[in-house]
Design an enzyme around this catalytic site. Sequence first.
Site, short mmCIF file in Angstrom:
data_model
loop_
_atom_site.label_atom_id
_atom_site.label_comp_id
_atom_site.label_asym_id
_atom_site.label_seq_id
_atom_site.Cartn_x
_atom_site.Cartn_y
_atom_site.Cartn_z
N ASP A 145 15.50 35.23 9.77
CA ASP A 145 14.73 34.55 9.18
C ASP A 145 13.77 33.52 9.49
OD1 ASP A 145 14.54 32.35 6.64
OD2 ASP A 145 16.08 33.68 6.14
N HIS A 182 13.43 27.33 5.36
CA HIS A 182 14.47 27.99 4.31
C HIS A 182 15.64 28.75 5.31
CE1 HIS A 182 14.54 32.84 3.34
NE2 HIS A 182 14.89 32.10 1.68
N SER A 360 18.25 34.28 -2.13
CA SER A 360 18.65 33.74 -0.86
C SER A 360 19.22 33.02 0.17
CB SER A 360 16.56 33.31 0.13
OG SER A 360 15.40 33.33 0.49
#
Length: 420
Positions: A145, A182, A360
């Site tokens: 990520d 994220h 996600s």
Amino acid sequence: MKRSGKIFTTAMLAVTLMMPAMGVSANEGNAAAEGNEKFRVLVDSVDQKNLKNAKQQYGVHWDFAGEGFTTDMNEKQFNALKKNKNLTVEKVPELEIATATDKPEALYNAMAASQSTPWGIKAIYNNSSITQTSGGGGINIAVLDTGVNTNHPDLRNNVEQCKDFTVGTTYTNNSCTDRQGHGTHVAGSALADGGTGNGVYGVAPDADLWAYKVLGDDGSGYADDIAAAIRHAGDQATALNTKVVINMSLGSSGESSLITNAVNYSYNKGVLIIAAAGNSGPYQGSIGYPGALVNAVAVAALENKVENGTYRVADFSSRGYSWTDGDYAIQKGDVEISAPGAAIYSTWFDGGYATISGTSMASPHAAGLAAKIWAQYPSASNVDVRGELQYRAYENDILSGYYAGYGDDFASGFGFATVQ
């Protein structure tokens, strides 16, 4: 479940005052190709001498042996290289963040902020009163990520590896800083351990975290960096004789041969690969890659809304193809299972917490569950654990949301895999 040529991170922010939503769409090379601005290319040749000369002339970002090597060059160099009939050259997909939604989800937000235990954890544990989770010991979850805040109080005890693959040639050890958010959020849903007791818990808080930075600080990255990290996880699984679950909360609307080959490579080494289905729903045939690959588990997103006695598949969650309904077989472009993905409260890059929506967020719930199952059955293979995920999903059918219905459907897959 195919789409056409873009790579994206598959999160949507539930509130507008946080970072822009993750949805990375591929640049086809138009803007990056102007002037002297460099972009990534893949170069290959059946003639090793020509390939060696090209490496010496342009330098190597990643060397994929039989697949060629990647390097950075400008448009003039690219056009000149294409004239060399002894070489094949193509642009590597470039990723860039695109806002998935800026619509506030006030109801979800209020719910998330008022709970010390995220609703997704309660749902996957099938326990509305749970305040602490457990399990996953001895299993590694590789989060590919934007990096991870390895000093976050809810994550720091889990960190075993921290590597940056965006620099090329080789990874940079002890470097995986997340300045975007994220990756830290994803890691938290998978394995946060509650920190000092005031934090949040992930599905498998005893699992070890391999934080692999494959996307830049703006959420963008290249397919070759992702492929290199996937292969490295497979090599580490073999070298360390350990169990590895890869989580990829990112995706591509078009298939990348580098990523496909890397997924197959690591899967054959015993790694279980979990990936987000994508945020292009509720349209049929919209599953993104690598989730669409047969050797990856594509995870759809559920929202905290009960209809027909089950959680509901979020409208944004990508769908598969109607003709695969009911076959209970995984084909290219299928959604496999579902997990909580709307308004998920988890760890954030600044040491705090944030609420985000997207597939996600669903993917790390499934990755955490896989780690928890594998820890319970350490002699099982990646194929065995995948089968157990499918069985548990089959036992918990999803009947709500566009195209969701009894049995294996192209919205929720086999269903919602849970702890119990």
